[in-house]
Design a protein around this motif. Sequence first.
Motif, PDB file in Angstrom:
ATOM      1  N   LEU A  83       0.829  -1.200   0.000  1.00 54.74           N
ATOM      2  CA  LEU A  83       0.000   0.000   0.000  1.00 54.74           C
ATOM      3  C   LEU A  83       0.869   1.257   0.000  1.00 54.74           C
ATOM      4  O   LEU A  83       0.590   2.221  -0.727  1.00 54.74           O
ATOM      5  CB  LEU A  83      -0.932  -0.017   1.216  1.00 54.74           C
TER       6      LEU A  83
ATOM      7  N   TRP B 285      -6.658   4.896   2.106  1.00 55.09           N
ATOM      8  CA  TRP B 285      -7.648   4.385   3.063  1.00 55.09           C
ATOM      9  C   TRP B 285      -8.978   5.120   2.900  1.00 55.09           C
ATOM     10  O   TRP B 285     -10.041   4.508   2.902  1.00 55.09           O
ATOM     11  CB  TRP B 285      -7.138   4.580   4.489  1.00 55.09           C
ATOM     12  N   GLN B 286      -8.905   6.442   2.775  1.00 55.29           N
ATOM     13  CA  GLN B 286     -10.127   7.233   2.664  1.00 55.29           C
ATOM     14  C   GLN B 286     -10.894   6.908   1.385  1.00 55.29           C
ATOM     15  O   GLN B 286     -12.127   6.889   1.376  1.00 55.29           O
ATOM     16  CB  GLN B 286      -9.783   8.723   2.709  1.00 55.29           C
TER      17      GLN B 286
ATOM     18  N   ASN C 245     -10.796   4.061  -0.216  1.00 56.97           N
ATOM     19  CA  ASN C 245     -11.078   2.630  -0.325  1.00 56.97           C
ATOM     20  C   ASN C 245     -11.520   2.061   1.017  1.00 56.97           C
ATOM     21  O   ASN C 245     -10.740   1.397   1.721  1.00 56.97           O
ATOM     22  CB  ASN C 245      -9.826   1.892  -0.836  1.00 56.97           C
TER      23      ASN C 245
ATOM     24  N   LEU D  40     -10.686  -1.423   2.560  1.00 53.07           N
ATOM     25  CA  LEU D  40      -9.412  -1.766   3.187  1.00 53.07           C
ATOM     26  C   LEU D  40      -9.520  -1.802   4.707  1.00 53.07           C
ATOM     27  O   LEU D  40      -8.655  -2.378   5.379  1.00 53.07           O
ATOM     28  CB  LEU D  40      -8.326  -0.757   2.779  1.00 53.07           C
TER      29      LEU D  40
ATOM     30  N   GLY E  95      -8.920   0.385   6.862  1.00 47.38           N
ATOM     31  CA  GLY E  95      -7.828   1.045   7.574  1.00 47.38           C
ATOM     32  C   GLY E  95      -6.606   0.151   7.729  1.00 47.38           C
ATOM     33  O   GLY E  95      -5.698   0.480   8.498  1.00 47.38           O
TER      34      GLY E  95
ATOM     35  N   ASP F 176      -3.561  -2.707   5.774  1.00 45.35           N
ATOM     36  CA  ASP F 176      -2.653  -2.710   4.626  1.00 45.35           C
ATOM     37  C   ASP F 176      -2.709  -4.010   3.829  1.00 45.35           C
ATOM     38  O   ASP F 176      -1.832  -4.290   3.020  1.00 45.35           O
ATOM     39  CB  ASP F 176      -1.214  -2.438   5.087  1.00 45.35           C
TER      40      ASP F 176
ATOM     41  N   ARG G 220     -10.326   1.017  13.481  1.00 48.18           N
ATOM     42  CA  ARG G 220      -9.371   1.178  12.382  1.00 48.18           C
ATOM     43  C   ARG G 220     -10.083   1.556  11.080  1.00 48.18           C
ATOM     44  O   ARG G 220      -9.563   2.331  10.277  1.00 48.18           O
ATOM     45  CB  ARG G 220      -8.574  -0.112  12.184  1.00 48.18           C
ATOM     46  N   LYS G 221     -11.259   1.015  10.886  1.00 45.99           N
ATOM     47  CA  LYS G 221     -12.017   1.309   9.671  1.00 45.99           C
ATOM     48  C   LYS G 221     -12.517   2.748   9.653  1.00 45.99           C
ATOM     49  O   LYS G 221     -12.668   3.361   8.588  1.00 45.99           O
ATOM     50  CB  LYS G 221     -13.199   0.346   9.581  1.00 45.99           C
TER      51      LYS G 221
ATOM     52  N   PRO H  27      -9.554   6.676   9.509  1.00 45.63           N
ATOM     53  CA  PRO H  27      -9.090   7.475   8.357  1.00 45.63           C
ATOM     54  C   PRO H  27      -9.995   8.652   7.999  1.00 45.63           C
ATOM     55  O   PRO H  27      -9.564   9.562   7.286  1.00 45.63           O
ATOM     56  CB  PRO H  27      -9.066   6.451   7.214  1.00 45.63           C
TER      57      PRO H  27
ATOM     58  N   TYR I 157      -3.076   7.131  13.057  1.00 48.37           N
ATOM     59  CA  TYR I 157      -3.845   7.494  11.868  1.00 48.37           C
ATOM     60  C   TYR I 157      -3.924   9.008  11.667  1.00 48.37           C
ATOM     61  O   TYR I 157      -4.681   9.485  10.829  1.00 48.37           O
ATOM     62  CB  TYR I 157      -5.259   6.922  11.970  1.00 48.37           C
TER      63      TYR I 157
END
Length: 284
Positions: free
Chosen positions: A61, A76-77, A79, A82, A84, A86, A121-122, A125, A158
Amino acid sequence: MVIHVVQPGDSLYRIAQTYHAPLQLMIQQNELREPYRLTPGQTVVVPQPVQVHTVRQGETLSGIAAQHDTTVLALWQNNPQLGGGDRIWPGQTLVVSYGPKLGTFAVNGYAYPNIDQRVLRKTLPYLTYLSVFSYGFDSLGRILPQNAEAITRLARQYGVLPLLVLTTLGEDGQFSSARAQQLLRDPVARGALIENLAQTIAAQGFAGVDIDFEYIPSEDAAAYADFVRAVRTRLEPSGLTVMVALAPKTSADQPGLLYEAHDYAALGAAADDVLLMTYEWVIL
């Protein structure tokens, strides 16, 4: 991108054709486990990227970001599939860009320290601030124990600013008018709380505080604004943010215990930023 509301007879393939959108990307970004079973009224995000990248064997990534002169955060933003993370695979389509931005704005999210790490994590971002809910205090101005070092550390990874949410929540989980009143009328307890707040913020890696006092007696409105101002005076030299959460008022003199002590003008001047709690609104 656009948001399409599914109509009777719609299929994902037809929607993709209508908007000239990549079908596989629509499936990925909407996390559709059964992409060919749509329900009328369902909303589907239709990505309309300007630039995409197809992952090749051995790519990472960070390497893809460097190829396209962008950042991992931007990937990340663009997609959300993903999450958040790799993890990518050969043949996967990633959106590199969507075209000109319409503007910039700050986004705040609330979370408990024990939030599911995958969900966090998701979401990170897309955030500017992460308000960690919540820290209370006792009658002597001592911060009630809470440990959020793990969540603040992850937020900073992040690029998100973690905020300590200071509330008057009691042991029963309810906002306490009595606790707010006692603090605002006791200069010794108030001074102790401000100092303990500064120490806790430093120890646990916060970038500031989000003050959320609710159901304050109306006669303490000025004292509440003074308290917020005093917190800002103490924290500002360290470059820390002071935010205050406000009840959603429709007029300055709106009656009710939730509203009367939230003086928009005074609190807006006392804090760096304000957050309107419009989730309290009910649309009839």
